[in-house]
Design a protein around this motif. Structure first.
Motif, PDB file in Angstrom:
ATOM      1  N   LYS A 162      20.280  -2.750  -3.230  1.00  0.00           N
ATOM      2  CA  LYS A 162      20.672  -1.851  -4.332  1.00  0.00           C
ATOM      3  C   LYS A 162      21.279  -0.603  -3.713  1.00  0.00           C
TER       4      LYS A 162
ATOM      5  N   VAL B 230      14.620  10.256 -14.919  1.00  0.00           N
ATOM      6  CA  VAL B 230      13.352  10.908 -14.553  1.00  0.00           C
ATOM      7  C   VAL B 230      12.775  11.506 -15.830  1.00  0.00           C
TER       8      VAL B 230
ATOM      9  N   ALA C  67      12.689   1.986  -0.596  1.00  0.00           N
ATOM     10  CA  ALA C  67      13.720   3.034  -0.603  1.00  0.00           C
ATOM     11  C   ALA C  67      13.261   4.196   0.276  1.00  0.00           C
ATOM     12  N   GLY C  68      14.158   5.141   0.446  1.00  0.00           N
ATOM     13  CA  GLY C  68      13.804   6.363   1.166  1.00  0.00           C
ATOM     14  C   GLY C  68      14.282   6.338   2.612  1.00  0.00           C
TER      15      GLY C  68
END
Ligand SMILES: O=C(O)c1ccccc1NCC(=O)[C@H](O)[C@H](O)COP(=O)(O)O
Length: 214
Positions: free
Chosen positions: A7, A65, A169-170
């Protein structure tokens, strides 16, 4: 070894979309979060998609968010969104409500912490997938920061128990992705690691996919 789903998130202009729509990613992400540096407007995304037909081969992820249902509906009524990603502190009830009201699959972001796996269990049977991201004070995501990947197997096993995909992720980038691949995640989600001066880069994506897709 099965290659993970990819992604590519934070597509924030037409050039980014042009580049990522020609990539090996299955999912392209757009950030509908007011005030953040990768924020986009649905009307702009609609226009970019119409100009880049390769994007039809991608699944589109709309990232929010702590948004209201009305804010989410405003976006998904204009775009062919496949997945809603809740990247804030949305409760299991809120995620269930978003899913029921929109009929769209919902992924929940979990910001890595000591009890991250327990946090995931709260969404069992509700979330259609997870994005495990670094927890960085004052920011929700897109930070370019990694978390301690020794925790990755716990998240993957909880995802298997729930029978849903878990994206890590990250701070993933070409230099560290080989380490992450050793954990065999279902998916990898990245944004900063594909950018040069804040723009998605064809060269970086080619290098990254040279490692992940070989
Ligand atoms: O990407 C952003 O700017 C962003 C802003 C606010 C909330 C979430 C955001 N991104 C979420 C993602 O899914 C990113 O791909 C993920 O955090 C990884 O980002 P990076 O560390 O830059 O690879």
């Amino acid at each position: 070894m099965m290659r993970p789903l990819l992604k590519y998130c934070g597509n924030k202009n037409e050039e980014d979309l042009k580049i990522t729509s020609q990539s090996a990613a299955s999912y392209l992400g757009f950030v509908f979060v007011p005030g953040v540096k990768r924020e986009v407007r649905p009307s702009d995304v609609k226009q970019w998609l119409s100009k880049h037909p390769n994007s039809k081969n991608k699944k589109l992820v709309a990232l929010f968010v702590n948004a209201t249902i009305d804010e989410i509906q405003h976006v998904i009524s204009q775009l062919p969104i496949d997945v809603i990603q809740c990247h804030g502190t949305e409760s299991p009830e809120t995620v269930a409500n978003i899913r029921a009201k929109t009929g769209v699959r919902v992924w929940k972001a979990i910001h890595h912490q000591l009890n991250g796996r327990t946090e995931m269990t709260r969404y069992a049977g509700i979330a259609d997938g997870y994005v495990i991201d670094a927890k960085v004070s004052g920011q929700w995501g897109g930070t370019g920061q990694t978390f301690d990947w020794k925790a990755v197997p716990e998240y993957i096993s909880e995802g298997k128990r729930q029978r849903v995909p878990v994206f890590i992720a990250g701070g993933v980038d070409t230099s560290n992705v080989k380490q992450l691949l050793a954990y065999q995640p279902d998916g990898i989600d990245l944004s900063s690691g594909l950018e040069v001066n804040g723009e998605k880069s064809t060269e970086i994506i080619t290098q990254f996919e040279g490692v992940v897709c070989k």
